[in-house]
Design a protein around this motif. Structure first.
Motif, PDB file in Angstrom:
ATOM      1  N   VAL A   6       0.869  -1.176   0.000  1.00 43.38           N
ATOM      2  CA  VAL A   6       0.000   0.000   0.000  1.00 43.38           C
ATOM      3  C   VAL A   6       0.903   1.222   0.000  1.00 43.38           C
ATOM      4  O   VAL A   6       1.754   1.377   0.886  1.00 43.38           O
ATOM      5  N   THR A   7       0.751   2.071  -1.025  1.00 45.32           N
ATOM      6  CA  THR A   7       1.521   3.305  -1.129  1.00 45.32           C
ATOM      7  C   THR A   7       0.575   4.459  -0.840  1.00 45.32           C
ATOM      8  O   THR A   7      -0.514   4.524  -1.412  1.00 45.32           O
ATOM      9  N   ILE A   8       0.982   5.344   0.064  1.00 48.45           N
ATOM     10  CA  ILE A   8       0.117   6.431   0.534  1.00 48.45           C
ATOM     11  C   ILE A   8       0.863   7.746   0.458  1.00 48.45           C
ATOM     12  O   ILE A   8       2.003   7.853   0.923  1.00 48.45           O
ATOM     13  N   ASN A   9       0.211   8.763  -0.107  1.00 52.64           N
ATOM     14  CA  ASN A   9       0.710  10.132  -0.034  1.00 52.64           C
ATOM     15  C   ASN A   9      -0.175  10.857   0.967  1.00 52.64           C
ATOM     16  O   ASN A   9      -1.397  10.854   0.828  1.00 52.64           O
ATOM     17  N   ILE A  10       0.441  11.457   1.971  1.00 51.17           N
ATOM     18  CA  ILE A  10      -0.306  12.152   3.025  1.00 51.17           C
ATOM     19  C   ILE A  10       0.069  13.632   3.017  1.00 51.17           C
ATOM     20  O   ILE A  10       1.250  13.987   2.932  1.00 51.17           O
ATOM     21  N   ASP A  11      -0.935  14.464   3.080  1.00 53.04           N
ATOM     22  CA  ASP A  11      -0.743  15.913   3.102  1.00 53.04           C
ATOM     23  C   ASP A  11       0.036  16.313   4.357  1.00 53.04           C
ATOM     24  O   ASP A  11      -0.158  15.732   5.433  1.00 53.04           O
ATOM     25  N   ASP A  12       0.892  17.318   4.220  1.00 55.05           N
ATOM     26  CA  ASP A  12       1.694  17.780   5.360  1.00 55.05           C
ATOM     27  C   ASP A  12       0.832  18.197   6.556  1.00 55.05           C
ATOM     28  O   ASP A  12       1.242  18.016   7.697  1.00 55.05           O
ATOM     29  N   SER A  13      -0.356  18.729   6.307  1.00 53.39           N
ATOM     30  CA  SER A  13      -1.213  19.209   7.400  1.00 53.39           C
ATOM     31  C   SER A  13      -1.726  18.079   8.292  1.00 53.39           C
ATOM     32  O   SER A  13      -2.112  18.319   9.430  1.00 53.39           O
ATOM     33  N   LEU A  45      11.545   8.206  -0.694  1.00 55.94           N
ATOM     34  CA  LEU A  45      12.465   9.344  -0.652  1.00 55.94           C
ATOM     35  C   LEU A  45      12.362  10.271  -1.848  1.00 55.94           C
ATOM     36  O   LEU A  45      12.937  11.354  -1.839  1.00 55.94           O
ATOM     37  N   VAL A  46      11.626   9.891  -2.873  1.00 58.45           N
ATOM     38  CA  VAL A  46      11.422  10.746  -4.035  1.00 58.45           C
ATOM     39  C   VAL A  46      10.336  11.766  -3.692  1.00 58.45           C
ATOM     40  O   VAL A  46       9.261  11.398  -3.210  1.00 58.45           O
ATOM     41  N   GLU A  47      10.610  13.033  -3.922  1.00 60.68           N
ATOM     42  CA  GLU A  47       9.606  14.070  -3.653  1.00 60.68           C
ATOM     43  C   GLU A  47       8.551  14.072  -4.753  1.00 60.68           C
ATOM     44  O   GLU A  47       8.877  13.991  -5.938  1.00 60.68           O
ATOM     45  N   GLU A  48       7.302  14.157  -4.346  1.00 61.11           N
ATOM     46  CA  GLU A  48       6.185  14.177  -5.284  1.00 61.11           C
ATOM     47  C   GLU A  48       5.859  15.607  -5.695  1.00 61.11           C
ATOM     48  O   GLU A  48       5.926  16.523  -4.872  1.00 61.11           O
ATOM     49  N   ASP A  49       5.475  15.800  -6.945  1.00 55.14           N
ATOM     50  CA  ASP A  49       5.051  17.118  -7.422  1.00 55.14           C
ATOM     51  C   ASP A  49       3.836  17.624  -6.654  1.00 55.14           C
ATOM     52  O   ASP A  49       3.662  18.821  -6.476  1.00 55.14           O
ATOM     53  N   MET A  50       2.995  16.694  -6.196  1.00 57.14           N
ATOM     54  CA  MET A  50       1.766  17.077  -5.495  1.00 57.14           C
ATOM     55  C   MET A  50       2.024  17.517  -4.061  1.00 57.14           C
ATOM     56  O   MET A  50       1.134  17.992  -3.389  1.00 57.14           O
ATOM     57  N   TYR A  55       4.631   7.215   1.614  1.00 57.09           N
ATOM     58  CA  TYR A  55       5.072   6.040   2.365  1.00 57.09           C
ATOM     59  C   TYR A  55       4.595   4.780   1.663  1.00 57.09           C
ATOM     60  O   TYR A  55       3.631   4.804   0.897  1.00 57.09           O
ATOM     61  N   SER A  56       5.256   3.692   1.983  1.00 60.30           N
ATOM     62  CA  SER A  56       4.862   2.378   1.497  1.00 60.30           C
ATOM     63  C   SER A  56       4.800   1.429   2.687  1.00 60.30           C
ATOM     64  O   SER A  56       5.689   1.451   3.543  1.00 60.30           O
ATOM     65  N   VAL A  57       3.747   0.632   2.737  1.00 60.32           N
ATOM     66  CA  VAL A  57       3.663  -0.445   3.724  1.00 60.32           C
ATOM     67  C   VAL A  57       3.600  -1.739   2.941  1.00 60.32           C
ATOM     68  O   VAL A  57       2.733  -1.904   2.081  1.00 60.32           O
ATOM     69  N   GLN A  58       4.531  -2.627   3.225  1.00 61.26           N
ATOM     70  CA  GLN A  58       4.544  -3.931   2.563  1.00 61.26           C
ATOM     71  C   GLN A  58       4.214  -4.999   3.595  1.00 61.26           C
ATOM     72  O   GLN A  58       4.988  -5.234   4.525  1.00 61.26           O
ATOM     73  N   TYR A  59       3.042  -5.598   3.420  1.00 62.48           N
ATOM     74  CA  TYR A  59       2.587  -6.677   4.294  1.00 62.48           C
ATOM     75  C   TYR A  59       2.884  -8.003   3.606  1.00 62.48           C
ATOM     76  O   TYR A  59       2.483  -8.206   2.462  1.00 62.48           O
ATOM     77  N   ARG A  60       3.564  -8.902   4.276  1.00 60.36           N
ATOM     78  CA  ARG A  60       3.848 -10.224   3.706  1.00 60.36           C
ATOM     79  C   ARG A  60       2.750 -11.187   4.137  1.00 60.36           C
ATOM     80  O   ARG A  60       2.619 -11.508   5.322  1.00 60.36           O
ATOM     81  N   ALA A  61       1.974 -11.625   3.154  1.00 63.45           N
ATOM     82  CA  ALA A  61       0.868 -12.542   3.420  1.00 63.45           C
ATOM     83  C   ALA A  61       1.391 -13.961   3.615  1.00 63.45           C
ATOM     84  O   ALA A  61       2.377 -14.361   2.998  1.00 63.45           O
ATOM     85  N   PHE A  62       0.705 -14.724   4.451  1.00 62.53           N
ATOM     86  CA  PHE A  62       1.076 -16.120   4.639  1.00 62.53           C
ATOM     87  C   PHE A  62       0.898 -16.908   3.347  1.00 62.53           C
ATOM     88  O   PHE A  62       1.640 -17.850   3.088  1.00 62.53           O
ATOM     89  N   SER A  63      -0.100 -16.503   2.532  1.00 61.04           N
ATOM     90  CA  SER A  63      -0.381 -17.216   1.280  1.00 61.04           C
ATOM     91  C   SER A  63      -1.332 -16.377   0.436  1.00 61.04           C
ATOM     92  O   SER A  63      -1.877 -15.376   0.903  1.00 61.04           O
ATOM     93  N   ARG A  64      -1.547 -16.798  -0.792  1.00 61.29           N
ATOM     94  CA  ARG A  64      -2.539 -16.151  -1.658  1.00 61.29           C
ATOM     95  C   ARG A  64      -3.922 -16.254  -1.027  1.00 61.29           C
ATOM     96  O   ARG A  64      -4.696 -15.304  -1.034  1.00 61.29           O
ATOM     97  N   ALA A  65      -4.219 -17.414  -0.461  1.00 60.82           N
ATOM     98  CA  ALA A  65      -5.523 -17.623   0.183  1.00 60.82           C
ATOM     99  C   ALA A  65      -5.691 -16.684   1.379  1.00 60.82           C
ATOM    100  O   ALA A  65      -6.787 -16.156   1.610  1.00 60.82           O
ATOM    101  N   ALA A  66      -4.613 -16.461   2.118  1.00 56.87           N
ATOM    102  CA  ALA A  66      -4.684 -15.549   3.277  1.00 56.87           C
ATOM    103  C   ALA A  66      -4.966 -14.125   2.812  1.00 56.87           C
ATOM    104  O   ALA A  66      -5.775 -13.415   3.426  1.00 56.87           O
TER     105      ALA A  66
END
Length: 109
Positions: A6-13, A45-50, A55-66
């Motif tokens: 999940v990649t998220i851009n969050i406003d500074d405010s 670390l790359v600055e966005e024009d917006m 941020y990125s959150v990488q969740y490792r799933a136990f399996s495709r079924a999970a």
């Protein structure tokens, strides 16, 4: 192994409140579903024009079924909690990754 990213851009405010919420509430709740064995939370670390911070959150799933069970049983509720709190302050997108191979370097002491 399947990674749910999940990649998220969050406003500074809203950044500080959102960061606390992610660390103390959201990520622990996602892991608490029992569908993932760990998560890695990273700042892009790359600055966005917006503006804002990304941020990125990488969740490792136990399996495709999970991961499929997570989508069916938990995803909508957990996504909606974030939307209620930060609706117009964040933009997110999701990707699925399948690990093909992993490599590690042995360090000799």
């Amino acid at each position: 192994m399947i990674i749910y990213n999940v990649t998220i851009n969050i406003d500074d405010s809203a950044h500080d409140e959102w960061l606390t919420w992610m660390k103390n509430e959201h990520i622990p709740q996602v892991l608490g579903t029992g569908k993932f064995n760990n998560a890695t939370f990273s700042q892009v670390l790359v600055e966005e024009d917006m503006g804002g911070k990304t941020y990125s959150v990488q969740y490792r799933a136990f399996s495709r079924a999970a991961l499929d069970a997570y989508y069916k049983e938990h995803a909508e509720k957990l996504r909606n909690e974030g939307l209620k709190k930060f609706a117009d302050k964040m933009l997110s997108f999701r990707t699925e990754l399948e690990i093909v191979d992993e490599y590690n370097i042995e360090v000799n002491s």
